[in-house]
Design an enzyme around this catalytic site. Structure first.
Site, PDB file in Angstrom:
ATOM      1  N   CYS A   1      12.302   2.866  11.049  1.00 14.40           N
ATOM      2  CA  CYS A   1      12.965   2.407  12.279  1.00 14.40           C
ATOM      3  C   CYS A   1      14.138   1.472  11.977  1.00 14.40           C
ATOM      4  O   CYS A   1      15.250   1.687  12.487  1.00 14.40           O
ATOM      5  CB  CYS A   1      11.951   1.743  13.195  1.00 14.40           C
ATOM      6  SG  CYS A   1      10.887   0.530  12.399  1.00 14.40           S
TER       7      CYS A   1
HETATM    8  N1  LIG Z   1       5.538   2.063  15.100  1.00 16.64           N
HETATM    9  C1  LIG Z   1       6.809   2.273  14.792  1.00 16.64           C
HETATM   10  O1  LIG Z   1       7.731   1.801  15.465  1.00 16.64           O
HETATM   11  C2  LIG Z   1       7.150   3.133  13.613  1.00 16.64           C
HETATM   12  C3  LIG Z   1       6.199   3.600  12.750  1.00 16.64           C
HETATM   13  N2  LIG Z   1       6.569   4.358  11.666  1.00 16.64           N
HETATM   14  C4  LIG Z   1       5.575   4.839  10.725  1.00 16.64           C
HETATM   15  O2  LIG Z   1       4.813   5.867  11.348  1.00 16.64           O
HETATM   16  C5  LIG Z   1       3.479   5.816  10.877  1.00 16.64           C
HETATM   17  C6  LIG Z   1       2.546   5.613  12.064  1.00 16.64           C
HETATM   18  O3  LIG Z   1       2.855   4.378  12.685  1.00 16.64           O
HETATM   19  P1  LIG Z   1       2.113   3.849  13.992  1.00 16.64           P
HETATM   20  O4  LIG Z   1       1.792   4.971  14.880  1.00 16.64           O
HETATM   21  O5  LIG Z   1       2.906   2.724  14.500  1.00 16.64           O
HETATM   22  O6  LIG Z   1       0.751   3.285  13.355  1.00 16.64           O
HETATM   23  P2  LIG Z   1      -0.660   3.099  14.046  1.00 16.64           P
HETATM   24  O7  LIG Z   1      -1.383   2.122  13.205  1.00 16.64           O
HETATM   25  O8  LIG Z   1      -0.513   2.823  15.492  1.00 16.64           O
HETATM   26  O9  LIG Z   1      -1.334   4.540  13.885  1.00 16.64           O
HETATM   27  C7  LIG Z   1      -1.600   5.139  12.651  1.00 16.64           C
HETATM   28  C8  LIG Z   1      -2.683   6.197  12.840  1.00 16.64           C
HETATM   29  O10 LIG Z   1      -2.965   6.765  11.538  1.00 16.64           O
HETATM   30  C9  LIG Z   1      -4.315   7.207  11.520  1.00 16.64           C
HETATM   31  N3  LIG Z   1      -4.908   7.001  10.200  1.00 16.64           N
HETATM   32  C10 LIG Z   1      -5.318   5.841   9.630  1.00 16.64           C
HETATM   33  N4  LIG Z   1      -5.815   6.063   8.391  1.00 16.64           N
HETATM   34  C11 LIG Z   1      -5.744   7.406   8.201  1.00 16.64           C
HETATM   35  C12 LIG Z   1      -6.123   8.255   7.120  1.00 16.64           C
HETATM   36  N5  LIG Z   1      -6.672   7.780   6.001  1.00 16.64           N
HETATM   37  N6  LIG Z   1      -5.913   9.580   7.258  1.00 16.64           N
HETATM   38  C13 LIG Z   1      -5.353  10.093   8.370  1.00 16.64           C
HETATM   39  N7  LIG Z   1      -4.979   9.325   9.426  1.00 16.64           N
HETATM   40  C14 LIG Z   1      -5.177   7.993   9.337  1.00 16.64           C
HETATM   41  C15 LIG Z   1      -5.067   6.381  12.556  1.00 16.64           C
HETATM   42  O11 LIG Z   1      -5.697   7.276  13.440  1.00 16.64           O
HETATM   43  P3  LIG Z   1      -7.198   7.805  13.209  1.00 16.64           P
HETATM   44  O12 LIG Z   1      -8.061   6.639  12.875  1.00 16.64           O
HETATM   45  O13 LIG Z   1      -7.499   8.402  14.545  1.00 16.64           O
HETATM   46  O14 LIG Z   1      -7.098   8.802  12.097  1.00 16.64           O
HETATM   47  C16 LIG Z   1      -3.991   5.628  13.340  1.00 16.64           C
HETATM   48  O15 LIG Z   1      -4.107   5.789  14.741  1.00 16.64           O
HETATM   49  C17 LIG Z   1       3.411   4.684   9.849  1.00 16.64           C
HETATM   50  O16 LIG Z   1       3.634   5.165   8.563  1.00 16.64           O
HETATM   51  C18 LIG Z   1       4.557   3.793  10.305  1.00 16.64           C
HETATM   52  O17 LIG Z   1       4.987   2.976   9.269  1.00 16.64           O
HETATM   53  C19 LIG Z   1       7.855   4.721  11.459  1.00 16.64           C
HETATM   54  C20 LIG Z   1       8.843   4.302  12.282  1.00 16.64           C
HETATM   55  C21 LIG Z   1       8.578   3.411  13.407  1.00 16.64           C
HETATM   56  C1  LIG Z   2       7.567  -4.787  13.433  1.00 16.81           C
HETATM   57  C2  LIG Z   2       7.017  -4.136  12.198  1.00 16.81           C
HETATM   58  O1  LIG Z   2       6.025  -4.570  11.646  1.00 16.81           O
HETATM   59  N1  LIG Z   2       7.671  -3.064  11.753  1.00 16.81           N
HETATM   60  C3  LIG Z   2       7.269  -2.325  10.598  1.00 16.81           C
HETATM   61  C4  LIG Z   2       8.238  -1.196  10.342  1.00 16.81           C
HETATM   62  C5  LIG Z   2       7.852   0.062  11.013  1.00 16.81           C
HETATM   63  C6  LIG Z   2       8.365   1.297  10.256  1.00 16.81           C
HETATM   64  O2  LIG Z   2       9.417   1.859  10.443  1.00 16.81           O
HETATM   65  O3  LIG Z   2       7.574   1.606   9.302  1.00 16.81           O
HETATM   66  P1  LIG Z   2       7.579   2.604   8.045  1.00 16.81           P
HETATM   67  O4  LIG Z   2       8.770   2.419   7.264  1.00 16.81           O
HETATM   68  O5  LIG Z   2       6.367   2.207   7.301  1.00 16.81           O
HETATM   69  O6  LIG Z   2       7.485   3.973   8.569  1.00 16.81           O
HETATM   70  C7  LIG Z   2       7.277  -3.185   9.351  1.00 16.81           C
HETATM   71  O7  LIG Z   2       8.030  -4.134   9.264  1.00 16.81           O
HETATM   72  O8  LIG Z   2       6.577  -2.794   8.391  1.00 16.81           O
END
Ligand SMILES: NC(=O)C1=CN([C@@H]2O[C@H](COP(=O)(O)OP(=O)(O)OC[C@H]3O[C@@H](n4cnc5c(N)ncnc54)[C@H](OP(=O)(O)O)[C@@H]3O)[C@@H](O)[C@H]2O)C=CC1
Ligand SMILES: CC(=O)N[C@@H](CCC(=O)OP(=O)(O)O)C(=O)O
Length: 343
Positions: free
Chosen positions: A147
């Protein structure tokens, strides 16, 4: 077409469901969980009641191979493991950082865990949609940018590519809403800690630093390092990245404006505010837009660039769908035409 979402119970997954639900080319969505097999999405998110009727399945490679595309919205280490098992049989769109850094050693240093195999890292295309359209169209393994890198890179791209700023002195000061940290409870983000507060974190050690540097070096064709400083602010969604850099000798305000206008003239999700006009995070809330404004200070000859996105949309799920649209030959904006939620 049929898509699968692994990690559907997290914030990125829920945002994928919201957007894919109205996508004109999606006929079927299936959701997968590592901990909640048999439960429904409504058990996790009541706002889906009477709208989204999806039951979570156990993650299984043979089942995942039956989909046209598989989204991974999972913590580090998960997508690299599963992609090894399903690559070649379906298209993978990875929202995590597992496949973004081309050098496995750099990944291991910044993520503190084993990297994906070299073969996967070579195959994966880094999908900053506005700049990598051709590669994205031809890949079956798509690595979706982080992000903060999305906001920062879109703001810096025209200037770095034209060598209009001194890339040895770039500072990126970024602020994020708390959904950026995912849904899990943590002392860092819970209400009492975050409400009425403003936090700096991971100074000089955030894993998005090498990701931003990798892309800037590819554009600028020379080694560089940046200063990247993330902050948490008490809002739900949104990122504002404020970038500072010295303007190279000879560049006028008109020429800088022309660089931005040329770069983004045909990019539907980048909206330019122009010299001296700055966007706010709420102006892109719930949408795939990245809004950019800038100002050049005559006294210091430095440029200040401001770029805002919704971290869950352009910073994650929205850009992932924009990339899916390219990978499957759909219109770039399919499923993503939305007016921001305002105020
Ligand atoms: N939030 C944001 O703004 C952004 C996030 N990201 C990236 O996207 C990804 C998801 O982020 P986000 O949705 O915020 O994170 P969350 O923590 O909200 O969700 C992650 C999900 O991954 C699942 N999970 C956990 N462990 C495992 C495993 N061992 N195997 C399979 N699934 C698993 C869990 O679901 P369950 O327990 O049901 O399997 C959980 O709901 C991360 O890598 C994050 O860094 C990237 C850009 C922006
Ligand atoms: C506010 C906050 O905690 N933000 C996350 C970034 C989210 C993201 O883009 O994560 P990935 O690069 O892991 O996909 C962080 O700083 O780690």
């Amino acid at each position: 077409m049929k898509v699968a979402i692994v990690g559907a119970t997290g914030y990125g997954g829920v945002e994928l469901i919201r957007l894919l639900y109205h996508h004109p080319h999606i006929d079927e969505i299936s959701v997968f969980s590592s901990s909640q097999e048999g439960k429904s999405m409504v058990d996790n998110y009541s706002h889906f009641i009477e709208i989204v009727d999806l039951t979570l399945e156990k993650i299984d490679a043979e089942r995942l191979k039956t989909f046209d595309a598989v989204f991974f919205s999972t913590p580090p280490g998960v997508s690299s493991e599963w992609t090894e098992k399903i690559a070649g049989e379906t298209k993978v769109i990875d929202l995590s950082g597992d496949l973004r850094l081309k050098d496995g050693d750099v990944y291991e240093k910044w993520y503190g865990r084993e990297s994906a195999s070299e073969a996967l890292l070579t195959q994966a295309v880094y999908g900053l949609s506005e700049w990598h359209e051709e590669e994205i169209k031809h890949t079956s393994i798509l690595s979706n940018p982080g992000c903060y890198p999305t906001a920062a890179l879109l703001g810096l791209a025209p200037l770095v590519q034209a060598n209009a700023i001194d890339t040895n002195h770039i500072i990126i000061d970024a602020k994020s809403g708390t959904t950026g940290a995912g849904r899990s409870l943590s002392p860092i983000t819970h209400f009492s800690e975050m409400n009425d507060n403003f936090k700096i974190y991971k100074v000089n050690e955030h894993k998005h630093t090498p990701e931003i540097e990798q892309q800037l070096m590819a554009w600028g064709e020379k080694e560089l390092t940046i200063t990247f400083t993330p902050h948490l602010v008490p809002m739900t969604r949104g990122i504002m990245a404020t970038m500072y850099a010295p303007v190279q000798d000879g560049w006028t305000k008109e020429q800088i404006k022309a660089l931005y206008e040329k770069a983004y003239a045909h990019k539907p999700f980048v909206r330019l505010r122009g010299e001296g006009a700055f966007p706010f995070t709420k102006e892109v809330y719930g949408t795939n837009y990245c809004d950019i404004g800038w100002s050049i200070d005559d006294r210091t000859n430095r440029i200040t660039i401001v770029s805002v996105i919704d971290n869950l949309v352009k910073g994650a799920s929205g850009q992932a769908i924009q990339n899916m649209n390219f990978m499957f030959g759909f219109e770039e904006t399919a499923g993503l035409n939305m007016v921001p939620v305002y105020p």
